[in-house]
Scaffold this active site. Structure first.
Site, PDB file in Angstrom:
ATOM      1  N   ASN B  69      -5.631  -9.417   1.159  1.00 34.14           N
ATOM      2  CA  ASN B  69      -6.962  -8.876   1.368  1.00 34.14           C
ATOM      3  C   ASN B  69      -7.284  -7.858   0.286  1.00 34.14           C
ATOM      4  O   ASN B  69      -6.405  -7.165  -0.217  1.00 34.14           O
ATOM      5  CB  ASN B  69      -7.098  -8.259   2.770  1.00 34.14           C
ATOM      6  CG  ASN B  69      -6.665  -6.811   2.820  1.00 34.14           C
ATOM      7  OD1 ASN B  69      -7.419  -5.904   2.445  1.00 34.14           O
ATOM      8  ND2 ASN B  69      -5.438  -6.580   3.246  1.00 34.14           N
ATOM      9  N   LEU B  73     -11.473  -0.832   1.391  1.00 39.49           N
ATOM     10  CA  LEU B  73     -11.779   0.300   2.282  1.00 39.49           C
ATOM     11  C   LEU B  73     -13.230   0.388   2.714  1.00 39.49           C
ATOM     12  O   LEU B  73     -13.811   1.479   2.782  1.00 39.49           O
ATOM     13  CB  LEU B  73     -11.369   1.622   1.609  1.00 39.49           C
ATOM     14  CG  LEU B  73      -9.866   1.900   1.610  1.00 39.49           C
ATOM     15  CD1 LEU B  73      -9.576   3.139   0.774  1.00 39.49           C
ATOM     16  CD2 LEU B  73      -9.360   2.104   3.039  1.00 39.49           C
ATOM     17  N   ASN B 128      -3.361   7.410   4.816  1.00 37.07           N
ATOM     18  CA  ASN B 128      -3.052   6.286   3.930  1.00 37.07           C
ATOM     19  C   ASN B 128      -3.066   6.764   2.489  1.00 37.07           C
ATOM     20  O   ASN B 128      -4.126   7.088   1.950  1.00 37.07           O
ATOM     21  CB  ASN B 128      -4.118   5.202   4.159  1.00 37.07           C
ATOM     22  CG  ASN B 128      -4.006   4.054   3.176  1.00 37.07           C
ATOM     23  OD1 ASN B 128      -3.001   3.904   2.485  1.00 37.07           O
ATOM     24  ND2 ASN B 128      -5.048   3.247   3.119  1.00 37.07           N
ATOM     25  N   CYS B 131      -4.305   4.598  -1.820  1.00 37.71           N
ATOM     26  CA  CYS B 131      -5.518   4.482  -2.638  1.00 37.71           C
ATOM     27  C   CYS B 131      -5.272   5.101  -4.003  1.00 37.71           C
ATOM     28  O   CYS B 131      -4.517   6.047  -4.146  1.00 37.71           O
ATOM     29  CB  CYS B 131      -6.692   5.206  -2.016  1.00 37.71           C
ATOM     30  SG  CYS B 131      -6.558   5.419  -0.275  1.00 37.71           S
ATOM     31  N   ASN B 193       2.317  -0.354   4.002  1.00 43.48           N
ATOM     32  CA  ASN B 193       1.020  -0.909   3.668  1.00 43.48           C
ATOM     33  C   ASN B 193       1.258  -2.253   2.961  1.00 43.48           C
ATOM     34  O   ASN B 193       2.385  -2.741   2.938  1.00 43.48           O
ATOM     35  CB  ASN B 193       0.259   0.076   2.765  1.00 43.48           C
ATOM     36  CG  ASN B 193      -1.235   0.001   3.025  1.00 43.48           C
ATOM     37  OD1 ASN B 193      -1.808  -1.094   3.036  1.00 43.48           O
ATOM     38  ND2 ASN B 193      -1.876   1.129   3.245  1.00 43.48           N
ATOM     39  N   THR B 194       0.235  -2.846   2.392  1.00 48.41           N
ATOM     40  CA  THR B 194       0.383  -4.186   1.809  1.00 48.41           C
ATOM     41  C   THR B 194       1.045  -4.152   0.429  1.00 48.41           C
ATOM     42  O   THR B 194       0.962  -3.170  -0.296  1.00 48.41           O
ATOM     43  CB  THR B 194      -0.985  -4.861   1.683  1.00 48.41           C
ATOM     44  OG1 THR B 194      -1.853  -3.995   0.949  1.00 48.41           O
ATOM     45  CG2 THR B 194      -1.596  -5.120   3.038  1.00 48.41           C
ATOM     46  N   GLY B 245       4.277  -7.669   8.749  1.00 48.51           N
ATOM     47  CA  GLY B 245       4.698  -9.007   9.128  1.00 48.51           C
ATOM     48  C   GLY B 245       5.090  -9.205  10.575  1.00 48.51           C
ATOM     49  O   GLY B 245       5.534 -10.292  10.948  1.00 48.51           O
TER      50      GLY B 245
HETATM   51  C1  LIG Z   1      -7.661  -6.991   6.349  1.00 44.10           C
HETATM   52  C2  LIG Z   1      -6.769  -5.792   6.247  1.00 44.10           C
HETATM   53  C3  LIG Z   1      -7.310  -4.527   6.090  1.00 44.10           C
HETATM   54  C4  LIG Z   1      -6.504  -3.390   5.993  1.00 44.10           C
HETATM   55  N1  LIG Z   1      -7.068  -2.152   5.884  1.00 44.10           N
HETATM   56  C5  LIG Z   1      -6.272  -1.045   5.912  1.00 44.10           C
HETATM   57  C6  LIG Z   1      -6.835   0.261   5.913  1.00 44.10           C
HETATM   58  O1  LIG Z   1      -8.042   0.424   5.913  1.00 44.10           O
HETATM   59  N2  LIG Z   1      -5.997   1.335   5.925  1.00 44.10           N
HETATM   60  C7  LIG Z   1      -4.631   1.172   5.939  1.00 44.10           C
HETATM   61  O2  LIG Z   1      -3.898   2.161   5.944  1.00 44.10           O
HETATM   62  N3  LIG Z   1      -4.065  -0.059   5.947  1.00 44.10           N
HETATM   63  C8  LIG Z   1      -4.860  -1.157   5.935  1.00 44.10           C
HETATM   64  N4  LIG Z   1      -4.280  -2.415   5.975  1.00 44.10           N
HETATM   65  C9  LIG Z   1      -2.815  -2.530   6.002  1.00 44.10           C
HETATM   66  C10 LIG Z   1      -2.301  -2.742   7.423  1.00 44.10           C
HETATM   67  O3  LIG Z   1      -2.647  -1.669   8.246  1.00 44.10           O
HETATM   68  C11 LIG Z   1      -0.779  -2.921   7.420  1.00 44.10           C
HETATM   69  O4  LIG Z   1      -0.168  -1.745   6.910  1.00 44.10           O
HETATM   70  C12 LIG Z   1      -0.319  -4.085   6.553  1.00 44.10           C
HETATM   71  O5  LIG Z   1      -1.235  -5.134   6.640  1.00 44.10           O
HETATM   72  C13 LIG Z   1       1.078  -4.597   6.898  1.00 44.10           C
HETATM   73  O6  LIG Z   1       1.137  -5.089   8.202  1.00 44.10           O
HETATM   74  P1  LIG Z   1       0.953  -6.668   8.571  1.00 44.10           P
HETATM   75  O7  LIG Z   1       1.915  -7.444   7.700  1.00 44.10           O
HETATM   76  O8  LIG Z   1       1.258  -6.754  10.026  1.00 44.10           O
HETATM   77  O9  LIG Z   1      -0.455  -7.022   8.236  1.00 44.10           O
HETATM   78  C14 LIG Z   1      -5.106  -3.539   6.054  1.00 44.10           C
HETATM   79  C15 LIG Z   1      -4.541  -4.820   6.204  1.00 44.10           C
HETATM   80  C16 LIG Z   1      -5.348  -5.939   6.310  1.00 44.10           C
HETATM   81  C17 LIG Z   1      -4.719  -7.295   6.486  1.00 44.10           C
END
Ligand SMILES: Cc1cc2nc3c(=O)[nH]c(=O)nc-3n(C[C@H](O)[C@H](O)[C@H](O)COP(=O)(O)O)c2cc1C
Ligand SMILES: Cc1cc2nc3c(=O)[nH]c(=O)nc-3n(C[C@H](O)[C@H](O)[C@H](O)COP(=O)(O)OP(=O)(O)OC[C@H]3O[C@@H](n4cnc5c(N)ncnc54)[C@H](O)[C@@H]3O)c2cc1C
Ligand SMILES: Cc1cc2nc3c(=O)[nH]c(=O)nc-3n(C[C@H](O)[C@H](O)[C@H](O)COP(=O)(O)OP(=O)(O)OC[C@H]3O[C@@H](n4cnc5c(N)ncnc54)[C@H](O)[C@@H]3O)c2cc1C
Ligand SMILES: Cc1cc2nc3c(=O)[nH]c(=O)nc-3n(C[C@H](O)[C@H](O)[C@H](O)COP(=O)(O)O)c2cc1C
Ligand code: FES
Ligand code: FES
Lengths: 245, 303, 303, 245
Positions: B69, B73, B128, B131, B193-194, B245
């Site tokens: 993604n 933000l 977070n 950024c 985070n990602t 995950g």
């Molecule tokens: C569509 C999307 C939007 C996200 N937006 C944010 C965000 O605004 N702030 C944040 O700290 N993490 C954000 N993340 C990260 C998630 O909170 C999480 O840390 C990350 O996706 C790993 O977990 P998962 O593998 O279960 O998705 C976002 C993730 C996704 C998929």
């Protein structure tokens, strides 16, 4: 929105790359033509959004083009296969605005949602003209189905192998219509928008995450603010549209 | 009866499941699907001082066992989050929520945390730091121990609520960064985070995402997330919200054994709006099968 | 006819497919399954000065769309590689091979590269700098630009063959490290090695791998690998061998569009011994479908 | 080694958690009892190694315990399903060494490869004694099949619900045998090794990557050097074994 299990009742090749699938299951959350379903496919992380082409009391039909790995997987599903989908997503077309002589314009994989829309408008006593655009005759589908419903059907093909040679806009000249509904690839929508003489609704596509308005994956910057294609769309009013390119 | 409750810096939650920021909107979007009070808590969409539109579309791409993604933000800004989203949430959610805050400068982080500090419904502030740090040439605040500690200090100075620093996995040594946050006063750590990734469209021969790169999440990243939670658990003594995950109850247990006190669920909610509910409902079965009666007992149990 | 040939620092290979180090043994193991001369080349198992047994078992764990390995560089040592493996390879492979060299000190890297420099069948030396740097407290040589450049200089001083530095993805800024290698004289860059991850066994509540952590590879890492190849392509002008999660002909094309001049295939060979063969055989079809007549033309085409 | 497609001919529950699956396909690469197949499962990255229990001209049988996600997936496969597998992996047991009165000892999921071994040894005119150890009666399988072959069968269960109460080693006292073959969990192998009065062969398990000797994923440090369980094993000679713990 509902999440439901569906059984594939039939899945057949309609035209080049193009398949029609009938799915049996709970369709009670479908409210309007132009809404879509979001299909979970084994082995694919994201769901696939596909417009609802038509529906009955206990089943719905989709028509889709096999353009990538997910839709190719769908094309290989046999009768009896199970699919899980989110149903009744998106706003759909507003049939109240059609006036007496609505014009419906669809290109390729944008044609399916116009089928239920045509049916509804005809049920409402409107005089419906449909322009269906294809690349060539071998990709054409549903022509007789639209005709059988009772619509005035005009076909265009880019190579002239069927109907009017050219684009859907080449068939718009001289038509008398009260309102425009359009669905198809973005360049087609833009061309129709530029040429259309009336107000109208245009159905857009965008790459989606959730499909339910949560992830902001599918956002579209409109004249009136941010729209989520999956929830505030896929259908946008002509006056909201802001061409991004 | 299975005891699913856990404790995050004094916040007692009935189960460890916390839908992750950005995948659960501001909560009310899900209230139409199920009673979201079954959740331990959830982290709302990353909020900044100003409203943000984010990146142009396409913002989403698919990957093997995951997704990318590049939302950028998008959020209505702290004012409207406080004046509109939180009151709306209150009608459907009676538990403390986790406020996810983002920023592009220390001042912005501090401003937002100070504002949100006054909101009763906020139980934890999750900061977070992935950024880009505009002043430091775009490297994110989360990529050096020094800048991570600086953000921690800036927000701790303006709030009395527990502060969880949310770390980026795109670093050489995440434990070092977590330790710097702890030393700077953080009450907990959220990770991961990602992971930065990309896809290219073969037909157009261009990146799929308009932003070129995006964040990878989903089951594909689980082993990396688990390793990082493990490493951070060895480096700090504050609680960890582990994520990355997670999509089944077994994943939750694995994450807790690695050291997570609570578990975030992100991409799984995107794939299936009922994912968090399903996980919560199947946790007791998994616990029974594995002979776990109190979930809190297994935190860090694999060390 | 589709032209699949590419050029790596003067080494012309008939197609870009290079089974990755550690997943293709010393080649002859696969010769019983198919004629390995269909490969562009392949990179043999990471070789060190002394023979190594590696880590105790279990060394393998499963992941979503991938696997973890903690082999620990088991290899017969440079002497036996030269005296036994290369002569055995010569009987089944008539093309230049890529020699993957590992080490735990600058001297060890230099020693191995100097020895292998004399071997006619070696076309490229691929220097794996993901091993822990014993002198620098265990952080790997590949985690700072300085240490990566130091290894590059040490090996360039003792060989006239093209030297490709193989980078670890477990870093904050891989492009910076690649640029340091280029400046230190590297002829090319190989990336990515595996991402550090782990799994925990729910029944025993202990890490699955005896080494606790292992390297994640397979389709799960593809978007990360692709992004890193993209970033390195923007940072250097030497050729890149791109790898990480490649398992189809389409993946190969995506990797090349990101900037890879040739493409390594790793975990896919573990899952299916015929994977590299299948990829090579289906490349012409993918090229035709996508309107590509010369594969070399698309290198970096998405930038 | 060959890679082949197989069709599931049958897949049935034999005992608690334990299934028998018959696979139709090319088995020409099977050389010895004790070899294994490496099965690709949809949605799982790594293959699953399972011993060949027995084989005919055009099919092979496996017996497996559902202990995790992969084997549970296998348990759900219906007749007609397709599987792809690498066949004829590993060294297998050497029947030449058996002497006249071989003793075969198997525990739980280690029992299956002893079935074809028993058949071969009986075909070679040997007098075969088989000790089969289970946790309890509800997990027992294949007892009558071993008896029907013509072996002298002794059963042990940990809870005493069938046969001798105790471990397989509790049934070894007083037996007269020329050679030992054993397959089962490592603690059982160690106990048998310590008690056995003869030379023997012991079949080991290890987590595998490739299954064909390339990745060094399954390496075992033996008295005579490094062995890959998948290629130099799974069967090791008694004198090679070095207990790692
Ligand atoms: C569509 C999307 C939007 C996200 N937006 C944010 C965000 O605004 N702030 C944040 O700290 N993490 C954000 N993340 C990260 C998630 O909170 C999480 O840390 C990350 O996706 C790993 O977990 P998962 O593998 O279960 O998705 C976002 C993730 C996704 C998929
Ligand atoms: C609201 C809506 C309704 C649609 N209705 C129809 C329909 O009735 N018939 C039809 O043939 N197609 C329709 N599409 C397009 C259809 O969703 C895509 O063709 C399909 O997702 C492609 O999937 P794939 O796996 O084959 O392609 P891939 O390229 O392999 O897909 C990769 C990813 O990109 C996404 N993607 C690729 N193309 C599109 C696209 N055009 N729009 C949105 N996402 C895309 C996929 O969903 C997937 O996440 C609709 C799209 C939307 C947004
Ligand atoms: C040579 C050999 C022969 C075998 N023969 C049989 C047999 O005839 N019948 C039978 O029931 N079992 C047999 N096993 C054990 C069988 O391979 C495992 O039970 C199975 O792989 C478990 O897979 P899972 O997905 O259900 O478990 P999970 O725990 O979900 O598997 C996760 C990963 O660990 C691996 N793994 C887990 N347990 C084992 C194990 N004991 N040995 C090797 N890998 C393991 C899996 O293959 C997979 O890669 C044999 C193992 C080997 C090495
Ligand atoms: C079992 C295994 C062993 C490996 N051994 C080595 C090695 O000795 N030297 C090395 O440079 N890379 C080694 N690698 C890394 C691969 O060469 C490759 O860089 C990595 O796996 C990413 O590619 P993939 O996703 O296609 O597997 C190994 C990978 C695997 C799976
Ligand atoms: S796809 Fe998630 S908001 Fe539209
Ligand atoms: S599993 Fe790869 S060498 Fe045995």
């Amino acid at each position: 929105m509902k999440k439901n299990k569906f059984i594939v009742k039939s899945n057949r090749l309609l035209a080049k790359y193009t398949y029609e699938m009938e799915l049996k299951g709970d369709i009670s959350s479908i409210k309007r033509p132009g809404q879509f379903i979001h299909i979970e496919l084994d082995g694919f992380f994201l769901r696939r959004p596909i417009s609802i082409c038509d529906w009955t009391a206990s089943s719905l039909t989709i028509v889709y083009k096999a353009v990538g790995r997910g839709t190719e997987y769908m094309a290989g599903l046999a009768e009896g296969a199970e699919l899980e989908a989110l149903v009744g997503l998106g706003n759909g077309f507003d049939t109240q605005k059609s006036g007496e002589k609505p014009l419906l314009i669809g290109g390729g994989a944008g044609i399916p949602p116009l089928y239920a829309l045509t049916r509804k408008l005809l049920e409402n006593g409107k005089k419906v003209t449909v322009v269906l655009g294809f690349n060539s005759a071998d990709e054409a589908f549903y022509i007789s189905k639209f005709t059988t419903l009772g619509a005035n059907v005009i076909i265009t093909t880019a190579d002239g192998s069927l109907g009017v040679r050219g684009l859907v806009t080449d068939a718009m000249d001289g038509l008398d219509y009260s309102y425009t509904y359009a669905c198809g690839p973005e360049p087609m929508l833009k061309a129709v928008y530029d040429k259309a003489l009336t107000d109208g609704q245009y159905s857009f596509e965008e790459r989606m995450g959730c499909g339910i308005g949560v992830c902001m994956g599918c956002v579209y910057r409109s004249k009136t603010g941010y729209k989520r294609i999956c929830k505030d769309g896929p259908v946008l009013e002509k006056e909201e549209i802001l061409w991004q390119t | 009866m299975a005891d699913l409750s856990v404790n995050l810096s004094g916040l007692h939650i009935s189960n460890p499941i916390i839908p992750a920021s950005g995948t659960f909107g501001f909560g009310h979007e899900f209230a139409g699907f199920y009673d979201i009070n079954i959740l331990g808590s959830f982290s709302f969409k990353g909020t900044t001082r100003e409203p943000r539109f984010g990146n142009p579309a396409p913002r989403i791409a698919e990957a093997s066992a995951g997704m990318l993604n590049a939302i950028g933000l998008q959020n209505p800004g702290i004012d409207r989050v406080i004046s509109e989203e939180l009151p709306r949430l209150r009608q459907v959610f009676s538990k403390p929520v986790i406020a996810n805050i983002s920023g592009f400068s220390l001042e912005e982080y501090a401003y937002c945390c100070e504002r949100i500090d006054k909101e009763e419904q906020v139980g934890i502030i999750e900061v977070n730091i992935s950024c880009p740090n505009v002043r430091d040439g775009g490297m994110s605040f989360g990529t050096t121990p020094e800048s991570a500690a600086a953000v921690t200090r800036a927000v701790k100075a303006v709030t009395t609520k527990p502060v969880y620093m949310k770390l980026s996995p795109n670093v050489t040594d995440i434990a070092e960064i977590a330790a710097a946050c702890e030393e700077a006063g953080a009450d907990g750590i959220s990770l991961i985070n990602t992971l930065t990734g990309m896809r290219i469209d073969l037909k157009s021969r261009k990146p799929v995402l308009s932003n070129i790169t995006g964040g990878l999440s989903g089951p594909a990243v689980f082993p990396i997330a688990l390793r990082m939670v493990w490493e951070v658990y060895e480096a700090v003594s504050i609680p960890i919200i582990g994520m990355g995950g997670v999509s089944t109850a077994d994943d939750v247990i694995e994450m807790m054994l690695a050291g997570a006190a609570a578990v975030g669920v992100g991409a799984a909610n995107i794939r299936d709006p009922f994912a968090s509910k399903k996980i919560i409902e199947s946790l007791p079965d998994s616990m029974e099968r594995l002979g776990i009666s109190r979930l809190a007992d297994i935190i860090g149990g694999a060390h």
